[in-house]
Motif scaffolding. Structure first.
Motif: not given
Lengths: 331, 331
Positions: A146-151, A161-167
């Protein structure tokens, strides 16, 4: 009637053609008013509903991103995830995509819901939130292709997997640097009990600025009243206290109330999340920029699958918002 | 390749049957791992995506409710609409329905978006928010025969559609009754400039308890600092002030800061919305019960069209949450 009513039944009841019924549904402005009212009445009388799946064949459905919305938990910081969802809906709409919400109380339920959404063709991509070490959801989604991204980072798992987070560490580091410069070397930290990826990360940013032996480290559960009690005790104990960096705005609000009660209303206290509550109380805080997180998540979802793994991770650097009489503005 | 890749292309690239590709997409657990990895790689390489509309034919799509989500505006009270959306997603999920978000900056844009969602078969029902006198959206939806409910009254328009709203006047009435009983007859009101349905409604509840000639009526824009200035002036002017009922928590927070600065920290002040910020500051507030609003909205959407108009309107009665040293708890 025992079977579900069809377009034909509506046409018959209203004494019009099937095309006219279709026009009333799709282009009501081109149908004469008396006819339109007759057809709408027949639709209502029969309880007719065009079959959604059949309709979605006719016009191609937009890409739909499913996003997990946790049950509302209350608390000062809940607004951060809501800001993320607002921004996501806004940005997705501008790009012609849809945002679908789903809720789940357990991971097993979440995986079942995701399975339904994907099997039913209701979602084309997924954004999951609150990931942690060993998260079965990301493994399940990756296995399924599945195409997904994690916050949220995988916190030690493979970065598959792709993810974005706050440093978070960069945020508390900025806060501690500001406090050392403007208040003094004994900058304390008020955090949660050890063991949460997010909390340990925020503590590490403070520790990178304030050496061992300077600035006490205090621990409180996430509540205004608990933080007030912890900081009240620390202030009464006579510990050196030039300023206080906190892991959340709720902790900072409790700390501020304790400082006021101890006769030190000007003690510099910096929260985390830059919530409306902190703003209303005039407290400094670290701003997570959830709108940037949403934008990065959409970019990652739309990116081609050919990117190198390191191009599929985005760490957003938060900003320090300084409030109070001495300094106003952002640093 | 110039055309969109098909299932067949993936099967060819991976050297497997079409059924195996389908299995990898829909039941990955029954496919051997090496085969699965080969197919997922082929899917990724080709950028293959099963056509969502075709898939939605196979399994019947769930009913989908589209909800307007305003751009995030900040402010203390923004959390109320977010709590409503949380509850809606939660309750809809339990009933097997979906919640789809849409955003729009103008009414014309909102109507265009709604048209897209309905024409595309992406939404089966609509919840609009923030309705007002003469709202073109409700007229458009009613003309089209769409199943919809408004969060917000028509404020004087014909009651031709289903709506659910919070009885703001009942909330400020409870607040004023409590204040008269516990503090004294001069209960002031701090509201917004006249002319907003919501604001006038909240003022009327206070006025139904406090007679003309008692309790000043103060006006402020919706901000903590503006409210602080207005209440600070009123307190300095020597006006009789036993307590203060406010149209929002932001106003109440500003009023509380003014009272503290004027040496009257114990002045009873009651906000509206029961936000986390008011809770954190220990202020009393009127709780809107957005979860009850969401539940009522879903009930109205699922009700048959045969109900009498008066059965299609729900006015939720808010609760007063009393905080402070003297009284703790709900009334």
């Amino acid at each position: 009637m025992s079977r579900a009513p069809r377009l034909q039944d509506v046409a018959l009841a209203a004494g019009v053609s099937r095309q006219t019924v279709s026009n009333v549904i799709n282009s009501p402005e081109i149908v004469r008013e008396d006819t339109r009212i007759r057809v709408i009445k027949a639709i209502a009388d029969l309880g007719y509903r065009p079959h959604a799946a059949a309709r979605s064949l006719r016009t191609r459905r937009s890409s739909t991103i499913a996003v997990h919305l946790d049950p509302y938990a209350g608390g000062v910081s809940g607004v951060v995830l809501d800001r993320f969802v607002h921004a996501l809906a806004d940005l997705a709409g501008d790009r012609g995509m849809r945002v679908l919400l789903y809720t789940a109380r357990t991971e097993a339920e979440e995986i079942a819901r995701l399975g339904d959404l994907l099997d039913g063709g209701e979602a084309d991509a997924i954004i999951i939130t609150g990931t942690y070490h060993g998260d079965p959801r990301t493994q399940w989604l990756a296995r399924r292709g599945t195409r997904f991204v994690a916050f949220g980072r995988p916190w030690g798992d493979d970065d598959h997997h792709a993810w974005v987070d706050v440093d978070g560490a960069a945020g508390t580091r900025k806060a501690a640097l500001w406090a050392v410069e403007h208040a003094g070397p004994d900058v304390a930290f008020l955090g949660w009990p050890s063991g949460s990826g997010t909390g340990d990360d925020r503590e590490s940013g403070w520790r990178s600025v304030v050496p061992e032996g300077r600035g006490v480290r205090l621990v409180s559960e996430e509540s205004v009243s608990a933080a007030r009690a912890v900081v009240g005790e620390a202030l009464a104990s006579g510990a050196a206290f030039d300023a206080l960096v906190c892991a959340s705005d709720a902790l900072a609000m409790g700390a501020h109330l304790a400082a006021v009660a101890a006769g030190r209303p000007e003690l510099p206290i910096i929260g985390f999340d830059n919530t409306p509550a902190a703003e209303a109380m005039g407290l400094s805080s670290v701003e997570q920029l959830p709108e940037q997180v949403a934008s990065a998540a959409l970019d990652l979802l739309l990116a081609s699958g050919d990117d190198r793994p390191e191009d599929r991770h985005v760490l957003v650097e938060p900003q320090l918002v300084v409030r109070g009489s001495a300094d106003d503005g952002q640093e």
